[in-house]
Enzyme design. Structure first.
Site, PDB file in Angstrom:
ATOM      1  N   THR A  32       5.392   4.304   2.540  1.00 57.56           N
ATOM      2  CA  THR A  32       5.905   5.537   3.144  1.00 57.56           C
ATOM      3  C   THR A  32       6.432   5.302   4.554  1.00 57.56           C
ATOM      4  OG1 THR A  32       4.071   6.617   1.975  1.00 57.56           O
ATOM      5  CG2 THR A  32       5.327   7.974   3.520  1.00 57.56           C
ATOM      6  N   GLY A  82       0.821  -1.200   0.000  1.00 50.34           N
ATOM      7  CA  GLY A  82       0.000   0.000   0.000  1.00 50.34           C
ATOM      8  C   GLY A  82       0.855   1.250   0.000  1.00 50.34           C
ATOM      9  N   CYS A  83       0.200   2.374  -0.311  1.00 49.20           N
ATOM     10  CA  CYS A  83       0.926   3.638  -0.419  1.00 49.20           C
ATOM     11  C   CYS A  83       1.367   4.149   0.953  1.00 49.20           C
ATOM     12  CB  CYS A  83       0.066   4.670  -1.130  1.00 49.20           C
ATOM     13  SG  CYS A  83      -1.607   4.816  -0.491  1.00 49.20           S
ATOM     14  N   TYR A  84       0.455   4.125   1.922  1.00 51.56           N
ATOM     15  CA  TYR A  84       0.837   4.549   3.268  1.00 51.56           C
ATOM     16  C   TYR A  84       1.929   3.640   3.824  1.00 51.56           C
ATOM     17  CZ  TYR A  84      -3.067   7.821   4.227  1.00 51.56           C
ATOM     18  OH  TYR A  84      -3.924   8.891   4.255  1.00 51.56           O
ATOM     19  N   THR A  85       1.773   2.348   3.557  1.00 51.16           N
ATOM     20  CA  THR A  85       2.708   1.399   4.160  1.00 51.16           C
ATOM     21  C   THR A  85       4.109   1.593   3.595  1.00 51.16           C
ATOM     22  OG1 THR A  85       2.052  -0.235   2.534  1.00 51.16           O
ATOM     23  CG2 THR A  85       0.910  -0.288   4.616  1.00 51.16           C
TER      24      THR A  85
END
Lengths: 348, 348, 348, 348
Positions: free
Chosen positions: D156, D151-154
């Protein structure tokens, strides 16, 4: 360094058009950026001025005085209007020059003086300069050493209008260009009017009836209309960084329909890699060309018989500035015009 | 509850114009919001639908069926176009109705049908409805029980044009209205085209030559021009929430100068609290009317002799919708027109 | 001019907080703006500097030297940090002064010097100044003639934390304030970093571990914790004009639950007109306080046992600056605290 | 068609990650897009769904049923969470699959069920799936046929934390990830909460303590910390299209300084083409990675001894989704990891 590399210098690399050249040239297989100038920032790496470029291997910023012009094949000139002419005049001849300022765009010295408020300082160079609207001055650009890259508003207006005036499909009188531009056209200098708080969530017109791109548009259109031109041009500032949209109101020549305009434009640009005419009645959006060298054009009938509406869009920093400058470099050097310019639009 | 209170109902309170009425009426010294309807959200407090209103003491949302119409002095109708007419028809007579939909704006049934694609369901009411452009239909509004509140684009176009057409200072042909609107005009329904990602950092034209506000503009202008009107109207979507700007290109009548237009408009609106004409050649920005009921108008000469450019701005949710609706309520009830509408613009 | 009018002067009226005072005071039934100063813009009407205010009847801008201080009841001081202290020192005593700068916020001269890099120029006044967090220093403000209006970030952090520290419901160590602010907090001066093109469509942290609001937060929290405080405060710049959101991570005192925090805050602010605590686990958004003097607070459990998350929002130009300044004026003058501050939030 | 071409299919090409793959693959010298699926839009050219891609030569959209899986080397799966697992299960084995959904990211079936509220439908495939955080699972990805793209948040959160946990330089407890994301992470479906009017000029937290990326972050960090992990993760929605910024608060291990963290991270990523660690105390901005596959990381001391602050940024649609997916394809196929991913950031 490859023997086929093009050795490039960028004057005025601390502005947006300079940074945009660096971004785009990163995709050009033959481009070698050899020199970057910025008077006040000389001595710094470009990445300090533009953090998005910090990880790339690029020359340190120098002053123009320190430039080794002889070692360059091409110079992109991203300097402010009015100061550019003296600097180009002072450079040793040799490299091809693509000038992104307005200094060499107007051929008539009197018109230049009336528009910019001072006499031109390098009239002999102006005579040699070629106007760099790539699609319509290609043959002349090929032989040029000094290319006057067009303005962003002017490119947006000229591309849809030239084929129609050339073919006499529209009347030369009564053309109204209602243009809307993103803020990056105002450059990177700190100005109150360009602050986020002053721009976001609002719009306004500016430079109405007096904007300096107007004579440039008229000069270019006159080249193809075969007669002097006078147009209404109204720029507006939009709360967005990039993009220009021109809504252009035209009167049809006798016996001509909006479909004829569409047919003419579609034909004129059929083989162009960067100018695309949408299906009749389809209209383009600026966000669909963001970051690319594309210009999209739509043709729509008006409710008023005998009139039509053209809409054209481009990214003011690419086809309206640095992208077209690279396109012109490719033409001048006899390269494939598309080199370095194949980026697909960034959306969303 | 004060005996002088105006008992108000808002139909369709879950949309932006409904919420804007609630915001503005909070400043109205006599307004008492007695009922709020929203079919799908019935049973919820308004603060659940609009968290910015959660701290205020407001009636719970109900269905229209549950409404006690007899207990109301005024009904604001913020329902979707086309469904409004049947609902208003079904309500018991009594309260004054300010309708923010398009349903009662067009007087000619054939034009309504051509524009909206279906026959009108309440022709007898349409005959009684008064067009609610407050400054120009004030006398009729005073006596009306059903006010058709004008559209946002139309108000922007009509306010600068009416005095000029009335005084025959401009030609009725060739008027071009290039209009730019914020996204809130598209309402609060979930639509892909209104997503942040689809709208931010970009602009486009839409509804070119077909937008439904065009006949409304023409009907109103014809009232003052004394002849049928046909205009070019081109709406554009802007990456901002609120605000409309109209750039209007007009041809001067013989012997008339742009200064004459300015003088006429300044005179026409000298005593109006909400319409202000800027000094000659000054141009307004939408951000300078945000949140207020103001309309600002600028007049500028064109580079083309015999033509002029008008620019008008307003907040589409206030003077373009809910603010003008309250202004009309004040007129209908014989109150000071400014009540509830004294908010100064929010900038930045 | 009514005999009950409050005669007001605003020093530094050409900045955003000055303009915001003028906007809000337009709704204050007793406020009479008698003088507006702006050194470089002196001689101009305010409407030339802020076109959104052009239609209102306001005094022409003058220099501070030209000010008739004796004729004023209240002075709002919107001058730059560091220059304010000398100017207030030089003014004749008499009017109440609400200072929006940071000059009189820090009581400890050594802390002031360490934070601002120079010795304070008016220590005797600093001793008399009262910190203007209205809800928590109300009694002292009532008796003050010089109120040091709190910073925007600090108000956002202090309002949710004070009741919890006072009641010993959270540990004084380990508080992390991750704050996000709109751009208007940076003022109206032309700065490259505040340009639309530099801010839109992006975010970043700044002033990490060094921001000057940190000692102010710590001083205020220490007043209620009864011990020195040290917090982590990380500001971020958001692509929006107005609004601050603080996400605050706290460690619970032994035996305390997140529900206890919520109960404490709800109780502490139950009678406050401007501070509202949302239902447990509900979280506020900055857009729901825009243009209003509200501060909304949410309390949420963490996934980590023994911790909780507080979220507070306000409009940095209203409750974070000019709105709280007017609230303080009302307190100082013994008026209803809500006068001039009843604007409902502007959304969308 | 070149014999060395990689034949690619994209399932779910009508969403933002699908379109982003098409954009990026346009720069990949070996990629040949052979199939695009979109159930509801089947039969249309992609350019009708995404006008910015209209000028490129691309396959018409088909339904998954119509797909010739045997003719593909690689399938990118951009389908909604939960429906993906059944579809991948039903496909004939053969092509490598890069799945951008969350379906195969969590290895523990019980954790999957607890997080997503239903039992996993393809547990036997989940066992074979490899987590696709390119820089840290490279060896396993090389041998995988099914890659679960993070995922994108992960991404980051994981990139800055993994080296520090691996080297035991920070404490595994008390990690707080305050994350801020652009709106494109919410996808292209029409949702009221993603409307321009609901998002612009405001921020809020959401999914506090419950966001589904949390277990994914914890599973990944545990792999390197060698123990179960529990973190605080707070996502916020930003008024921008692209970009994620994570502000990460960590506690130092005994005897460790913030400089040690910086040294560790700089060393860990020294040879990585896409992850760059800024000079100590420098902090990155999301706008400086826009459109690129870069992740930039900054390390800053806290005011609190024994703590430090990490800031990481990336473009959620590139390194946070489609760019990392292409990077994983390059790894799986044994190609230069940088192919198709050399775009320099678009700024402004």
């Amino acid at each position: 360094m490859s023997s086929t590399g093009i050795r490039i210098g960028i004057l005025g690399a601390s502005g947006y058009t300079g940074a945009e050249l660096v971004r785009l040239l990163g995709d050009h297989p033959q481009a070698e950026i050899r020199a970057l100038t910025a008077e006040r920032q000389a001595g710094k790496p470009l990445g300090e001025v533009f953090p998005q470029l910090a990880i790339y291997d690029l020359p340190t910023l120098v002053k123009i005085d320190e430039l080794d012009v002889g070692g360059l094949d091409v110079i992109f000139c991203c300097l402010p209007h009015a100061t550019t002419q003296a600097i180009i005049k002072s450079l040793p001849r040799g490299p091809k020059i693509i000038d992104l300022s307005a200094d060499f765009r107007l051929r008539d010295p009197a018109l230049y003086e009336a528009t910019y408020g001072h006499a031109h300082q390098a009239l002999e160079l102006q005579e040699q300069a070629v106007y760099g609207l790539s699609e319509h001055y290609r043959d002349a650009i090929r032989k040029a050493w000094l290319v006057a890259n067009p303005g962003c508003y002017t490119t947006t207006a000229e591309l849809p209008l030239i084929p129609l005036l050339k073919e006499r499909l529209i009347q030369p009188e009564g053309i109204i260009i209602d243009a809307k531009s993103g803020v990056s056209g105002a450059g990177r200098d700190a100005k109150q009017g360009s602050l986020f708080t002053e721009v976001t969530e609002g719009i306004h017109a500016y430079g109405v009836a007096t904007h300096r791109h107007t004579p440039e548009i008229e000069q270019c259109l006159a080249d193809f209309a075969g007669r002097p031109m006078r147009v209404t041009f109204t720029p507006h500032l939009m709360p967005m960084s990039r993009g220009i949209l021109g809504t252009i109101y035209v009167r049809l020549a006798a016996g001509i329909s909006p479909e004829d305009l569409h047919r003419c434009l579609a034909g004129a640009y059929a083989d162009e890699p960067f100018v695309h005419v949408l299906p009749f009645k389809s209209l383009p959006a600026t966000r669909h060309v963001r970051g690319s060298n594309l210009c999209l054009i739509g043709v729509h009938p008006s409710r008023i018989p005998g009139e039509a509406i053209l809409v054209s869009v481009l990214d003011n920093l690419v086809k309206g500035a640095s992208g077209q400058a690279i396109q012109n470099m490719n033409i001048v050097l006899g390269l494939d015009e598309r080199l370095g310019l194949s980026q697909r639009p960034l959306f969303p």
